[in-house]
Design a protein around this motif. Structure first.
Motif, PDB file in Angstrom:
ATOM      1  N   ARG A   1       0.821  -1.155  -0.300  1.00 26.72           N
ATOM      2  CA  ARG A   1      -0.346   0.413  -0.212  1.00 26.72           C
ATOM      3  C   ARG A   1       0.444   0.804  -0.009  1.00 26.72           C
ATOM      4  O   ARG A   1       2.341   1.346   0.387  1.00 26.72           O
ATOM      5  CB  ARG A   1      -1.098  -0.158   1.373  1.00 26.72           C
ATOM      6  CG  ARG A   1      -1.977  -1.395   1.699  1.00 26.72           C
ATOM      7  CD  ARG A   1      -3.315  -1.251   2.215  1.00 26.72           C
ATOM      8  NE  ARG A   1      -3.540  -2.660   2.411  1.00 26.72           N
ATOM      9  CZ  ARG A   1      -4.874  -2.657   2.796  1.00 26.72           C
ATOM     10  NH1 ARG A   1      -5.319  -1.404   3.960  1.00 26.72           N
ATOM     11  NH2 ARG A   1      -5.611  -3.631   2.970  1.00 26.72           N
TER      12      ARG A   1
ATOM     13  N   LYS B   1      -1.707   5.871   2.894  1.00 32.03           N
ATOM     14  CA  LYS B   1      -2.473   4.702   3.052  1.00 32.03           C
ATOM     15  C   LYS B   1      -2.116   4.611   4.701  1.00 32.03           C
ATOM     16  O   LYS B   1      -2.417   3.383   5.360  1.00 32.03           O
ATOM     17  CB  LYS B   1      -3.204   3.633   1.504  1.00 32.03           C
ATOM     18  CG  LYS B   1      -3.898   2.994   2.570  1.00 32.03           C
ATOM     19  CD  LYS B   1      -5.124   3.197   3.022  1.00 32.03           C
ATOM     20  CE  LYS B   1      -6.288   2.485   2.897  1.00 32.03           C
ATOM     21  NZ  LYS B   1      -7.603   3.114   3.496  1.00 32.03           N
TER      22      LYS B   1
ATOM     23  N   GLU C   1      -2.389   6.221   7.024  1.00 33.02           N
ATOM     24  CA  GLU C   1      -3.706   6.544   7.606  1.00 33.02           C
ATOM     25  C   GLU C   1      -3.720   4.968   8.855  1.00 33.02           C
ATOM     26  O   GLU C   1      -4.513   5.846   9.816  1.00 33.02           O
ATOM     27  CB  GLU C   1      -4.678   6.600   6.378  1.00 33.02           C
ATOM     28  CG  GLU C   1      -6.609   7.247   6.704  1.00 33.02           C
ATOM     29  CD  GLU C   1      -7.116   6.688   5.531  1.00 33.02           C
ATOM     30  OE1 GLU C   1      -8.253   6.145   5.915  1.00 33.02           O
ATOM     31  OE2 GLU C   1      -6.903   6.612   4.252  1.00 33.02           O
TER      32      GLU C   1
END
Length: 354
Positions: free
Chosen positions: A295, A299, A302
């Motif tokens: 990823r 991301k 997050e």
């Protein structure tokens, strides 16, 4: 810097420490002097040639580290909350088995309070994996279970692995009843001891939380689907975190509640299995597979921020233990992998870099 680079595949003897140039620090990057590096199943799979790093990632082994910030790129210094000299942890696509790491600042968090910095290396990969797969879209409520049939229980396969041990503690701390599978009585006792320590830490709190119950299933002696059907009176579990794969697919779906979620994050028993589509449809259930390593930095950042908001507080309260059972000096990286491959591993294993 010293590092273990992927040059050949095979057994632990394929791992060699070499001198490598320190990667260039870009504007969004952070240079970290590494204190500890966590071992993960992905490392051993990569060593065997079965799990290559994503395109563009470091060819140095290692997906999670702890350490101290040595330098920040200009944009990282200007836009992030990070400071030079700060103790941090980082989630990596590669690069952890080294004395220094360069990583995008989004993938870095302040180290949690209340635990040793080396042991903190055991947290980024397992924390992000568990949080994103159990509490992401369609998963469990991070505020705790709703008081409905089938909404209060979860099944964690491999309760003595790093991911399993973390997931068991986190789910119980949030109030979920936990079923977990293990392969020996020794491993069952280890999980129960971890749960006892969690309960003792909870009782020392001014306002103890209501921890979820724990049922440990030795899969060599018991059928986990039958145990769950009996203990939940046929309701099943709301979510399953599975590292086994094909052999468990049918019984996993059988064990789900209405609107249940099965997430497969590893396939230790193989990539294929039998799926009863009628059963899946009747339960309005979901089966999904995910990976974390490939990823984007944004991301991953997050996920880390969402995870740390809940998990770091639980660590500070003593309700989640990093479960570091073995430490190895960096020079003993081959021995660390031999231990990991032995099947005797409990909890997390960490390399001490300094």
């Amino acid at each position: 810097m010293k590092a273990v680079v992927e040059n050949e595949h095979g057994g632990p003897e394929a791992l060699r420490i070499t001198e490598e140039p320190t990667p260039e620090v870009g504007p969004d990057d952070v240079l970290i002097n590494v204190s500890g590096a966590g071992l993960n199943r992905a490392d051993t799979m990569q060593r065997k040639g079965k799990y290559p790093p994503p395109k563009g990632a470091s060819n140095v082994y290692g997906l999670e580290i702890s350490g101290t910030i040595a330098h920040l790129g200009d944009d990282a210094a200007r836009t992030s909350f990070l400071k030079q000299g700060q103790n941090v942890v980082a989630l990596l696509a590669g690069g952890g088995y080294s004395t220094q790491v360069v990583v995008n600042h989004a993938q870095v968090l302040p180290a949690p309070a209340g635990i040793d910095l080396v042991d903190a290396a055991a947290l980024p990969e397992v924390g992000a994996t568990v949080w994103s797969n159990l509490f992401g879209p369609g998963g469990l409520n991070p505020d705790g279970p709703e008081q409905k049939d089938g909404e209060q229980s979860v099944l964690i396969h491999g309760g003595t692995g790093g991911i399993g041990a973390h997931a068991v503690q986190l789910c119980r701390a949030l109030g979920y009843h936990v079923f977990t599978t293990v392969g020996t009585q020794e491993k069952a006792d280890w999980v129960k001891d971890l749960a006892t320590r969690q309960e003792q830490a909870n009782q020392r709190k001014t306002k103890p939380k209501r921890l979820g119950e724990l049922v440990v299933i030795n899969y060599r002696d018991q059928d986990f689907a039958e145990v769950i059907e009996d203990k939940t009176e046929g309701q099943g579990v709301r979510a399953i975190l599975d590292v086994v794969g094909g052999d468990y697919l049918s019984d996993n779906v059988k064990s789900l509640s209405l609107n249940g979620l099965l997430t497969v994050i590893a396939v230790q028993s193989g990539p294929t299995g039998e799926l009863n589509l009628a059963r899946l449809m009747s339960k309005r259930a979901t089966v999904r597979g995910t990976t974390l390593r490939g990823r984007t930095s944004e991301k991953k950042g997050e996920i880390l921020r969402n995870m740390a908001g809940a998990v770091w507080r639980l660590i500070a309260d003593g309700l989640i233990d990093p479960a570091v059972e073995r430490r190895f000096a960096f020079d003993d990286v081959q021995a660390a992998h031999e231990y990991f491959d032995s099947g005797e591993q409990l909890g997390k294993t960490v390399l001490v870099m300094h």
